[in-house]
Write an enzyme that holds these catalytic residues in place. Structure first.
Site: not given
Length: 340
Positions: A78, A161, A179, A238, A245, A248, A254
């Site tokens: 991270e 985060y 994030d 995305c 898309c 997706c 969406c």
DNA sequence: AAGCCGGGGGC
DNA sequence: GCCCCAGGCTT
């Protein structure tokens, strides 16, 4: 396995029970929603299902996602991933975990070696803070990674985060992880905007919290699955630049698509920071020299920087700032990585 | 809220 | 050349 995301939903998520997606251009009645200022937002539960199912098939096989990965391994990943893409982190993470498999190992390492191992991941202060965090874990937490976001947040280099991400991904805590990927997915799918904008607003934080699946039986696992899945969707599908898309899993749900995929507004542009000529570039060039090894004379180091445009004043100022930050050290006329 | 802090790859 | 990337810290 069945998706726990809907175990608290008495009604089956039959297609008919959910507001139908609005095809672009269809002016038919769109369900009103309190969640956004637009005419259509998807049903969160359905999005959870779709995205989590997509993740189970398409997620990247990253080592810090392996079940056997330690909390320390998750935390290292991270921190390395703060503003650095996955592909560049992977090899550094492997080396790092082999060399310092526990917090105490990093805590006891010479700082010069830590900065060298950080290599060119960028923002080397992260390496310094990660070592400081390891030392804090040894001193305050018996050498273990804390298992709550609140305690993690007290460690150097761990912000909102990272604290949430480590608590969630390493300890299955139902934290709200947000994030840059997740902010973008939320902006598009639920708010109908092309991009989330530069600053993380309280409205966005509220939306993220509202969108968390509330599943009594297995809250941690479901929250974690949703966080990881939304993040991965933002990273792979995305994306900021050219979202895919066509493939997706929630394209038909969406809000941004339903609104006709409007371009980002001026407010939503992110505007880069610039690079050429900045102190960051000069500092980076100095660090690149110091990482190569032996101590060098200050004057020689500064003159040899491959940056013709940088003035002597800037070179000197940047080295001083590195020393102030603990990223470099000077003894007499010799400059080196700290502790080298 | 805005600025600073690396570095590289994609377009 | 510009933009983006699993942010954090300081002012």
């Amino acid at each position: 396995m069945t998706s726990p995301a809907t175990t608290d939903d008495p009604g089956p998520a039959a297609p008919g029970s959910v507001p139908p997606a609005v095809p672009a251009g269809d002016s038919a009645t769109a369900p009103a929603s309190a969640r956004a200022d637009i005419g259509f937002t998807p049903e969160p539960t359905l999005v959870h299902e779709r995205v989590i199912d997509w993740f189970e098939v398409h997620a990247r096989d990253l080592p810090w996602r392996a079940p056997e990965c330690s909390p320390w391994g998750v935390m290292v990943s991270e921190v390395m991933l703060q503003q650095t893409p996955v592909v560049r982190v992977l090899p550094r993470w492997q080396d790092w975990m082999q060399r310092w498999p526990r917090p105490i190992d990093l805590a006891q390492a010479p700082t010069a070696e830590v900065l060298t191992a950080w290599d060119r991941l960028g923002y080397p202060r992260r390496a310094l803070r990660l070592q400081a965090a390891a030392q804090a874990m040894v001193e305050r937490h018996s050498g273990e990674v804390p298992d709550t976001a609140e305690t993690l947040r007290e460690l150097p280099g761990v912000g909102e985060y990272t604290a949430a991400a480590v608590a969630c991904f390493a300890f299955n805590q139902p934290e709200v992880v947000v994030d840059t990927n997740i902010r973008r997915v939320h902006a598009r799918a639920f708010t109908g905007h092309a991009l989330p904008g530069k600053t993380y607003t309280s409205a966005q934080r509220r939306l993220a919290a509202d969108l968390m699946p509330d599943t009594a039986p297995d809250a941690g696992a479901t929250a974690c699955a949703w966080n990881a899945s939304a993040m991965e969707l933002g990273a792979l599908i995305c994306t900021a630049r050219a979202p895919q898309c066509e493939i997706c899993p929630v394209a038909d749900l969406c809000a941004w698509r339903a609104a006709g995929s409007p371009a980002p507004t001026e407010e939503q542009q992110t505007r880069g920071q610039g690079w050429a000529g900045t102190d960051r570039q000069v500092r980076g060039a100095i660090m690149a020299v110091l990482r190569t090894g032996d101590p060098v004379e200050r004057d020689q180091l500064l003159e040899a920087l491959p940056l013709p445009e940088a003035s002597p004043e800037q070179r000197s100022r940047c080295l001083d700032s590195l020393i102030r930050d603990g990223l470099a050290a000077q003894t007499g006329a010799l400059v080196s990585l700290p502790g080298a």
